[in-house]
Design an enzyme around this catalytic site. Structure first.
Site, mmCIF file in Angstrom:
data_model
loop_
_atom_site.group_PDB
_atom_site.id
_atom_site.type_symbol
_atom_site.label_atom_id
_atom_site.label_comp_id
_atom_site.label_asym_id
_atom_site.label_seq_id
_atom_site.Cartn_x
_atom_site.Cartn_y
_atom_site.Cartn_z
ATOM 1 N N LYS A 112 0.851 -1.190 0.000
ATOM 2 C CA LYS A 112 0.000 0.000 0.000
ATOM 3 C C LYS A 112 0.885 1.239 0.000
ATOM 4 C CE LYS A 112 -3.925 -2.155 2.252
ATOM 5 N NZ LYS A 112 -4.739 -2.155 3.479
ATOM 6 N N HIS A 159 2.236 6.676 3.013
ATOM 7 C CA HIS A 159 1.744 8.049 2.961
ATOM 8 C C HIS A 159 2.488 8.949 3.940
ATOM 9 C CE1 HIS A 159 -0.516 7.139 6.560
ATOM 10 N NE2 HIS A 159 -0.994 6.064 5.954
ATOM 11 N N HIS A 206 3.008 8.014 7.503
ATOM 12 C CA HIS A 206 4.125 7.110 7.803
ATOM 13 C C HIS A 206 5.444 7.877 7.878
ATOM 14 C CE1 HIS A 206 1.296 3.987 6.006
ATOM 15 N NE2 HIS A 206 1.462 3.636 7.265
HETATM 16 N N1 ARG Z 1 0.338 -0.227 9.769
HETATM 17 C C1 ARG Z 1 -0.510 0.678 10.459
HETATM 18 C C2 ARG Z 1 -1.004 1.770 9.516
HETATM 19 O O1 ARG Z 1 -0.380 2.045 8.538
HETATM 20 C C3 ARG Z 1 0.181 1.348 11.628
HETATM 21 C C4 ARG Z 1 0.574 0.421 12.731
HETATM 22 C C5 ARG Z 1 0.659 1.109 14.035
HETATM 23 N N2 ARG Z 1 1.061 0.253 15.092
HETATM 24 C C6 ARG Z 1 0.275 -0.615 15.757
HETATM 25 N N3 ARG Z 1 0.805 -1.333 16.681
HETATM 26 N N4 ARG Z 1 -0.989 -0.728 15.467
HETATM 27 O O2 ARG Z 1 -2.028 2.369 9.771
#
Ligand code: ARG
Length: 576
Positions: free
Chosen positions: A136, A139, A142
């Site tokens: 994905k 963005h 991140h």
């Molecule tokens: N991968 C998730 C996202 O892009 C963020 C993860 C954040 N960390 C967690 N432990 N949930 O939205």
């Protein structure tokens, strides 16, 4: 050293007032430097010392009496009263000597050796940040998570904690079903090898479009996901392949940013353990099954947001939240951390609140040591290619724009590797723009503002660092740390030393609130003071003794500037 002054002031006030100095000490602060006139070195907020409300009501009177009684000594040369706050000026030669010696002695750890940081708890801090989703978009959220998390990890480490940097990838879920189903049709091994992130994203977009039109692709995506879930070796090997190449690619981009991880974790690690979580919830009678067969945890007793949090779909599969419960328990067991910080955007606030509530209901340990560090949205960050899809795009854009600016200013020739220098300056610009305000606030991004060479930007910090560096090439006798304090009495030297005096307080506040903006504001102010000092305290042409003291002074500024920049995640440049 700043503590030495605070302590001395506290002792004198204590003798005069008859209040224990330990009670006075926390209320003495090094003052910020004003542009006009000389500012006091320290302030004592007397009102906060007086705990008897009756006394506090008359603090102004008390303050006046006290000021009259305080006497000058070899450390405190002057005391006064400004808007009800006691002010102190310390002996000038002593100020110069103490600050200069302490920076010389502590080097890059200056500010962190201070007594005021001695009661900050130390231990193992797990910081989870960046955490993109494979296939994905990477963005801007991140990007923020990456630089903020890196900063917090750096800061915690500098403060004496052991830090574990974890990247929790979105590496499980239907996107892999789609990729598995679509790769044979749209994928290309060559392209995958040369740029995994980009290619997987392309395939993902194509399969998504295909799924809209034909039912068959959709079914095969679900089928692939089922195979993955049940551990089918062929499906798993393709998944491992995608994941491995993606991580390699991410690591390259992180390197450009100067970011590292101790561990690439991810949701996939918890696909079994999240089933165990369901069992645990069942055994504790916390799991409720709705009429539709969905598994929820009742959180209605929490008044702030009375909800039922879903942890199981009607087909028995688990969710993002379930995997986070499993991950939190696993990390506590595996690492026995003293604190765990999750860095994500504020859209996930409820998610983390629910996570912590469920962990509490489960009777988990250390839930009060878990914290969600949240940040707002960046609006309007575009590159010439359009919307930001990959982190690479942002870095390329920052570098290209910076190179262009350098070419315009005619400075590209001065550096050995202009592209690399431009990249480091560009990253500094992104970081400062991002760290200037409160983390929770949304902000609008502007390349032009971020890349301005004057004003409060990362470019300005880099410029100041490089300017100091070029000055320091004149310094040949670096080892000789003796200097004459009388050579550093000019207003611009004193103002800068006063500012350096309060670095420990700024570090302390930044650490307490985990908000980079305090450190950013401090470094920008240091930059401005340094530029004034460089301008007014000439090195070339000054008598050797003066030149030597000034160079030592500039070196000390550079040490603090560089270590502060590195904490923020910036690599200082020596030429630009
Ligand atoms: N991968 C998730 C996202 O892009 C963020 C993860 C954040 N960390 C967690 N432990 N949930 O939205």
């Amino acid at each position: 050293m700043a503590c030495y002054f605070r302590r001395t002031i506290a002792e004198q006030v204590s003798r005069t007032m008859g209040v224990p100095s330990e009670r006075i000490l926390p209320h003495i602060h090094a003052g910020s430097v004003h542009r006009k006139g000389e500012s006091p070195d320290f302030w004592l907020f007397l009102k906060s010392v007086l705990d008897d409300p009756l006394e506090a009501a008359h603090y102004q009177e008390k303050a006046e009496q006290l000021t009259d009684k305080l006497v000058s000594d070899s450390v405190i040369s002057e005391s006064g009263l400004e808007r009800g706050v006691l002010t102190f000026k310390v002996n000038r030669p002593l100020l110069v000597k103490k600050v200069m010696d302490k920076i010389r002695q502590d080097g890059t750890t200056y500010g962190f050796q201070s007594e005021i940081l001695s009661n900050v708890p130390k231990g193992l801090t797990l910081v989870e940040y960046s955490s993109p989703n494979i296939a994905k978009k990477f963005h801007v959220g991140h990007l923020r998570s990456t630089i903020i998390g890196n900063f917090i990890a750096n800061l915690k480490e500098a403060a004496g904690n052991k830090v574990l940097r974890v990247n929790y990838l979105g590496d499980w879920g239907l996107q892999f079903g789609l990729l598995g189903a679509g790769f044979s049709k749209f994928g290309c091994e060559e392209k995958l090898k040369s740029n995994a992130l980009q290619h997987l994203f392309e395939v993902y977009v194509k399969v998504n479009a295909a799924v809209e039109k034909d039912e068959e692709t959709k079914l095969s995506a679900y089928e692939f996901m089922r195979e993955l879930d049940s551990g089918h070796p062929q499906a798993l090997s393709l998944w491992t392949h995608f994941r491995g190449l993606s991580i390699e690619e991410y690591a390259k981009v992180y390197k450009r940013l100067g970011v590292e991880f101790d561990e690439y974790s991810g949701e996939s690690l918890y696909r079994q353990k999240s089933q165990d979580v369901l069992n645990l919830l069942r055994s504790k009678n916390i799991l409720q099954i709705t009429n539709e067969g969905v598994g929820v945890v009742d959180l209605t007793e929490y008044e702030d947001s009375p909800v039922n949090a879903t942890v199981m779909r009607s087909d028995g599969t688990t969710l993002y939240l379930t995997r986070d419960i499993a991950a939190a328990i696993d990390r506590r067991q595996k690492y026995n951390f003293d604190e765990m910080l999750y860095v994500t955007d504020k859209a996930q606030q409820t998610h983390f609140e629910n996570l912590f509530k469920i962990l509490n209901k489960l009777g988990e340990d250390k839930v009060d040591r878990c914290q969600h560090i949240m940040f707002g949205r960046i609006k309007g960050m575009k590159t010439r290619r359009g919307e930001v899809i990959f982190l690479d795009d942002v870095l390329d854009e920052a570098r290209a724009r910076m190179l262009q600016n350098m070419a315009k200013a005619g400075t590209t020739k001065a550096t050995e590797d202009p592209a690399e220098t431009a990249e480091k300056i560009g990253v500094a610009a992104l970081i400062i723009q991002d760290f200037k305000g409160p983390l929770q606030a949304d902000y609008s991004f502007s390349w032009d503002l971020a890349l301005q060479s004057t004003g409060d930007t990362g470019v300005f910090l880099q410029y100041t660092h490089a300017r100091l560096q070029s000055l320091l090439t004149l310094w040949s006798t670096r080892e000789d740390d003796d200097f004459s304090v009388s050579c550093l009495q000019e207003p611009s030297a004193i103002a800068t030393l006063q500012h350096l005096l309060r670095y420990d307080e700024v570090i302390y506040k930044t650490l307490k609130e985990l908000q980079p903006r305090y450190l950013v504001a401090y470094l920008l102010a240091l930059g401005h003071l340094a530029n004034v000092a460089i301008h007014s305290l000439q090195v070339k042409g000054s008598p050797p003794e003066v030149a030597h003291a000034r160079l030592q002074f500039f070196n000390n500024i550079q040490v603090v500037l560089a270590s502060g920049m590195k904490l923020l995640g910036i690599t200082p440049v020596n030429k630009m």
